[in-house]
Write a protein that holds these residues in place. Structure first.
Motif, PDB file in Angstrom:
ATOM      1  N   PRO A 197       0.829  -1.220   0.000  1.00 57.72           N
ATOM      2  CA  PRO A 197       0.000   0.000   0.000  1.00 57.72           C
ATOM      3  C   PRO A 197       0.857   1.260   0.000  1.00 57.72           C
ATOM      4  O   PRO A 197       1.979   1.280   0.515  1.00 57.72           O
ATOM      5  N   PHE A 198       0.322   2.322  -0.596  1.00 61.31           N
ATOM      6  CA  PHE A 198       0.991   3.616  -0.545  1.00 61.31           C
ATOM      7  C   PHE A 198       0.892   4.194   0.862  1.00 61.31           C
ATOM      8  O   PHE A 198      -0.043   3.905   1.613  1.00 61.31           O
ATOM      9  N   VAL A 199       1.872   5.021   1.223  1.00 64.93           N
ATOM     10  CA  VAL A 199       1.906   5.594   2.566  1.00 64.93           C
ATOM     11  C   VAL A 199       0.792   6.616   2.751  1.00 64.93           C
ATOM     12  O   VAL A 199       0.030   6.588   3.718  1.00 64.93           O
ATOM     13  N   ARG A 200       0.697   7.546   1.817  1.00 65.55           N
ATOM     14  CA  ARG A 200      -0.339   8.581   1.890  1.00 65.55           C
ATOM     15  C   ARG A 200      -0.493   9.167   0.482  1.00 65.55           C
ATOM     16  O   ARG A 200       0.380   9.000  -0.375  1.00 65.55           O
ATOM     17  N   PRO A 201      -1.564   9.884   0.215  1.00 63.91           N
ATOM     18  CA  PRO A 201      -1.809  10.412  -1.131  1.00 63.91           C
ATOM     19  C   PRO A 201      -0.679  11.303  -1.651  1.00 63.91           C
ATOM     20  O   PRO A 201      -0.383  11.289  -2.856  1.00 63.91           O
ATOM     21  N   GLU A 202      -0.041  12.074  -0.763  1.00 57.67           N
ATOM     22  CA  GLU A 202       0.994  13.003  -1.216  1.00 57.67           C
ATOM     23  C   GLU A 202       2.249  12.302  -1.741  1.00 57.67           C
ATOM     24  O   GLU A 202       3.051  12.920  -2.455  1.00 57.67           O
ATOM     25  N   THR A 203       2.472  11.066  -1.371  1.00 62.44           N
ATOM     26  CA  THR A 203       3.695  10.356  -1.770  1.00 62.44           C
ATOM     27  C   THR A 203       3.465   9.340  -2.884  1.00 62.44           C
ATOM     28  O   THR A 203       4.368   8.570  -3.195  1.00 62.44           O
ATOM     29  N   VAL A 204       2.276   9.337  -3.464  1.00 60.43           N
ATOM     30  CA  VAL A 204       1.966   8.347  -4.498  1.00 60.43           C
ATOM     31  C   VAL A 204       2.926   8.473  -5.680  1.00 60.43           C
ATOM     32  O   VAL A 204       3.448   7.475  -6.193  1.00 60.43           O
ATOM     33  N   ASP A 205       3.177   9.709  -6.145  1.00 56.05           N
ATOM     34  CA  ASP A 205       4.066   9.906  -7.293  1.00 56.05           C
ATOM     35  C   ASP A 205       5.486   9.413  -6.983  1.00 56.05           C
ATOM     36  O   ASP A 205       6.118   8.753  -7.811  1.00 56.05           O
ATOM     37  N   VAL A 206       5.981   9.755  -5.791  1.00 56.34           N
ATOM     38  CA  VAL A 206       7.333   9.338  -5.416  1.00 56.34           C
ATOM     39  C   VAL A 206       7.410   7.819  -5.298  1.00 56.34           C
ATOM     40  O   VAL A 206       8.356   7.188  -5.803  1.00 56.34           O
ATOM     41  N   GLU A 207       6.433   7.219  -4.643  1.00 61.20           N
ATOM     42  CA  GLU A 207       6.447   5.772  -4.465  1.00 61.20           C
ATOM     43  C   GLU A 207       6.267   5.042  -5.788  1.00 61.20           C
ATOM     44  O   GLU A 207       6.823   3.959  -5.993  1.00 61.20           O
ATOM     45  N   THR A 208       5.493   5.629  -6.696  1.00 63.74           N
ATOM     46  CA  THR A 208       5.336   5.029  -8.025  1.00 63.74           C
ATOM     47  C   THR A 208       6.671   4.983  -8.750  1.00 63.74           C
ATOM     48  O   THR A 208       7.026   3.976  -9.375  1.00 63.74           O
ATOM     49  N   ARG A 209       7.437   6.070  -8.667  1.00 62.51           N
ATOM     50  CA  ARG A 209       8.759   6.071  -9.299  1.00 62.51           C
ATOM     51  C   ARG A 209       9.678   5.039  -8.642  1.00 62.51           C
ATOM     52  O   ARG A 209      10.463   4.378  -9.314  1.00 62.51           O
ATOM     53  N   GLU A 210       9.596   4.933  -7.323  1.00 62.32           N
ATOM     54  CA  GLU A 210      10.402   3.930  -6.629  1.00 62.32           C
ATOM     55  C   GLU A 210      10.096   2.524  -7.131  1.00 62.32           C
ATOM     56  O   GLU A 210      11.001   1.715  -7.373  1.00 62.32           O
ATOM     57  N   ARG A 211       8.837   2.209  -7.300  1.00 55.74           N
ATOM     58  CA  ARG A 211       8.446   0.870  -7.716  1.00 55.74           C
ATOM     59  C   ARG A 211       8.815   0.611  -9.175  1.00 55.74           C
ATOM     60  O   ARG A 211       9.149  -0.520  -9.540  1.00 55.74           O
ATOM     61  N   LYS A 212       8.781   1.651  -9.988  1.00 56.05           N
ATOM     62  CA  LYS A 212       9.237   1.503 -11.364  1.00 56.05           C
ATOM     63  C   LYS A 212      10.739   1.245 -11.398  1.00 56.05           C
ATOM     64  O   LYS A 212      11.215   0.431 -12.197  1.00 56.05           O
ATOM     65  N   VAL A 213      11.487   1.941 -10.546  1.00 52.67           N
ATOM     66  CA  VAL A 213      12.931   1.710 -10.460  1.00 52.67           C
ATOM     67  C   VAL A 213      13.207   0.274 -10.027  1.00 52.67           C
ATOM     68  O   VAL A 213      14.071  -0.415 -10.591  1.00 52.67           O
ATOM     69  N   THR A 214      12.488  -0.197  -9.030  1.00 53.87           N
ATOM     70  CA  THR A 214      12.674  -1.557  -8.528  1.00 53.87           C
ATOM     71  C   THR A 214      12.378  -2.592  -9.607  1.00 53.87           C
ATOM     72  O   THR A 214      13.167  -3.512  -9.852  1.00 53.87           O
ATOM     73  N   THR A 215      11.227  -2.446 -10.265  1.00 56.72           N
ATOM     74  CA  THR A 215      10.828  -3.407 -11.294  1.00 56.72           C
ATOM     75  C   THR A 215      11.807  -3.416 -12.452  1.00 56.72           C
ATOM     76  O   THR A 215      12.223  -4.483 -12.933  1.00 56.72           O
ATOM     77  N   SER A 216      12.192  -2.232 -12.920  1.00 57.61           N
ATOM     78  CA  SER A 216      13.125  -2.148 -14.042  1.00 57.61           C
ATOM     79  C   SER A 216      14.480  -2.757 -13.692  1.00 57.61           C
ATOM     80  O   SER A 216      15.063  -3.512 -14.486  1.00 57.61           O
ATOM     81  N   ALA A 217      14.981  -2.446 -12.510  1.00 57.89           N
ATOM     82  CA  ALA A 217      16.288  -2.974 -12.103  1.00 57.89           C
ATOM     83  C   ALA A 217      16.262  -4.493 -12.014  1.00 57.89           C
ATOM     84  O   ALA A 217      17.200  -5.171 -12.461  1.00 57.89           O
ATOM     85  N   LEU A 218      15.191  -5.059 -11.468  1.00 62.31           N
ATOM     86  CA  LEU A 218      15.111  -6.510 -11.309  1.00 62.31           C
ATOM     87  C   LEU A 218      14.969  -7.211 -12.657  1.00 62.31           C
ATOM     88  O   LEU A 218      15.574  -8.261 -12.885  1.00 62.31           O
ATOM     89  N   LEU A 219      14.181  -6.652 -13.560  1.00 67.90           N
ATOM     90  CA  LEU A 219      14.001  -7.270 -14.872  1.00 67.90           C
ATOM     91  C   LEU A 219      15.293  -7.228 -15.690  1.00 67.90           C
ATOM     92  O   LEU A 219      15.648  -8.203 -16.365  1.00 67.90           O
ATOM     93  N   ARG A 220      16.000  -6.100 -15.638  1.00 63.63           N
ATOM     94  CA  ARG A 220      17.261  -6.013 -16.376  1.00 63.63           C
ATOM     95  C   ARG A 220      18.317  -6.939 -15.771  1.00 63.63           C
ATOM     96  O   ARG A 220      19.111  -7.554 -16.486  1.00 63.63           O
ATOM     97  N   PHE A 221      18.308  -7.031 -14.469  1.00 65.17           N
ATOM     98  CA  PHE A 221      19.231  -7.943 -13.787  1.00 65.17           C
ATOM     99  C   PHE A 221      18.945  -9.386 -14.183  1.00 65.17           C
ATOM    100  O   PHE A 221      19.862 -10.165 -14.472  1.00 65.17           O
ATOM    101  N   PHE A 222      17.669  -9.745 -14.230  1.00 66.83           N
ATOM    102  CA  PHE A 222      17.281 -11.100 -14.624  1.00 66.83           C
ATOM    103  C   PHE A 222      17.668 -11.383 -16.069  1.00 66.83           C
ATOM    104  O   PHE A 222      18.248 -12.435 -16.378  1.00 66.83           O
TER     105      PHE A 222
END
Length: 330
Positions: free
Chosen positions: A223-248
């Motif tokens: 879950p997201f922490v709060r509405p104000e951090t949705v954009d930041v957390e979305t970028r974090e999750r995109k970074v995580t997903t991209s890094a893991l897929l490229r690593f794989f």
């Protein structure tokens, strides 16, 4: 076949070592602001994890070089790095995958210990799966590499035969059964990427795929922490997903390329026999015409894998920023 592998892989080994040294030395000259927390951790994983896989790959690939050096030993040298003829070296293909699995265990442990810390509900609640924060080209690349590895490993395993120890490490060459006198016939088998080699690779790749998918899903559904951090957390999750897929993708390309190079080398073997007063008869495998191309393709795929992993090692120096600051600057 060993000489062919050395011709194709020694330049790649030397280039990889040079790239790693140069990119680590020049790493971090550019600073970028990213949210503190998971993004910083994932960049460290991209650096340390990719470096671990590359070093493991180099360690494995250096054994043929050491074997060549053993053929021309230095004076008074008593070191013997060369394996016994026909030895079952099961680790030559899956070891980079094993290193990647260890990295993913660390990643999952870190993600499992994260505290969601929900401060305010984010509405509307939308379904999020492991594809929610991924880019289609990266998903397609990862799935294609895994599928191709499975097809190559399966077909090679079906074509292999057992050795004297009952392991599928050989392929039967044409003409081997045409003569019963061993004094008239050359060897009727060649070393091959059979089940004894392909099964550990496929099992390792399957485990790695499961761990990567688990890590991506764990990151996505939190879950997201709060509405104000949705954009930041979305970028974090995109970074995580991209890094893991490229690593794989980079990791799985290494055994895939290694397997193709090995299969191509085996395809250039031949068998034959001689009949006194008649002549010599030589036979080659059915795919011998494009076997050199398989070896080259395998070397190219390994080079692409090295580029992907080295790019992650290069990375950028991370300057952590508070989520509120990053959000306000957007």
């Amino acid at each position: 076949m060993l000489d062919l592998l050395l011709v194709l892989q020694t330049p790649l080994i030397l280039a990889t070592i040079a790239l790693i040294v140069w990119l680590i030395v020049t790493r971090g000259r550019t600073k970028v602001a990213v949210p503190a927390g998971r993004s910083t951790f994932m960049r460290r994983v991209a650096f340390g994890g990719s470096l671990a896989v590359l070093l493991t790959y180099l360690a494995v690939k250096c054994f043929p070089v050491l074997d060549l050096a053993q053929r021309y030993p230095l004076p008074d040298s008593s070191l013997d790095f060369s394996p016994a003829p026909g030895a079952y070296l099961w680790w030559i293909h899956p070891f980079p995958v094993v290193a990647a699995i260890i990295v993913m265990v660390v990643v999952l442990n870190r993600l499992a210990r994260e505290n969601s810390g929900i401060e305010a509900p984010v509405l509307p609640v939308r379904y999020r799966g492991w594809l929610s924060f991924s880019r289609t080209p990266e998903v397609v690349a990862a799935a294609s590499v895994l599928s191709l590895l499975g097809v190559v490993s399966g077909l090679a395993g079906l074509a292999s035969i057992t050795d004297e120890n009952g392991l599928h490490t050989l392929i039967l060459l044409p003409g081997a059964n045409l003569v019963t006198d061993p004094e008239l016939s050359s060897s009727g088998v060649a070393s091959f990427y059979g089940w004894a080699y392909s099964v550990p690779v496929m099992l390792g790749a399957a485990v790695l795929a499961l761990l990567v998918g688990w890590a991506i899903r764990t990151s996505s559904v939190r879950p997201f922490v709060r509405p104000e951090t949705v954009d930041v957390e979305t970028r974090e999750r995109k970074v995580t997903t991209s890094a893991l897929l490229r690593f794989f993708t980079g990791t799985v390309l290494l055994p895939l390329g290694s397997a193709l190079t090995s299969i191509g080398g085996s395809g250039q073997s031949s068998s034959g026999f001689g009949i006194p007063g008649v002549g010599e008869f030589n036979f080659t495998l059915g795919y011998s015409y494009f076997a050199p191309a398989l070896s080259v393709i395998g070397a190219v795929l390994q080079a692409v894998a090295v580029v992907i992993l080295v790019a992650a090692v290069r990375g950028k120096r991370v300057r952590a920023a508070a989520p509120e600051l990053v959000s306000s600057n957007d």
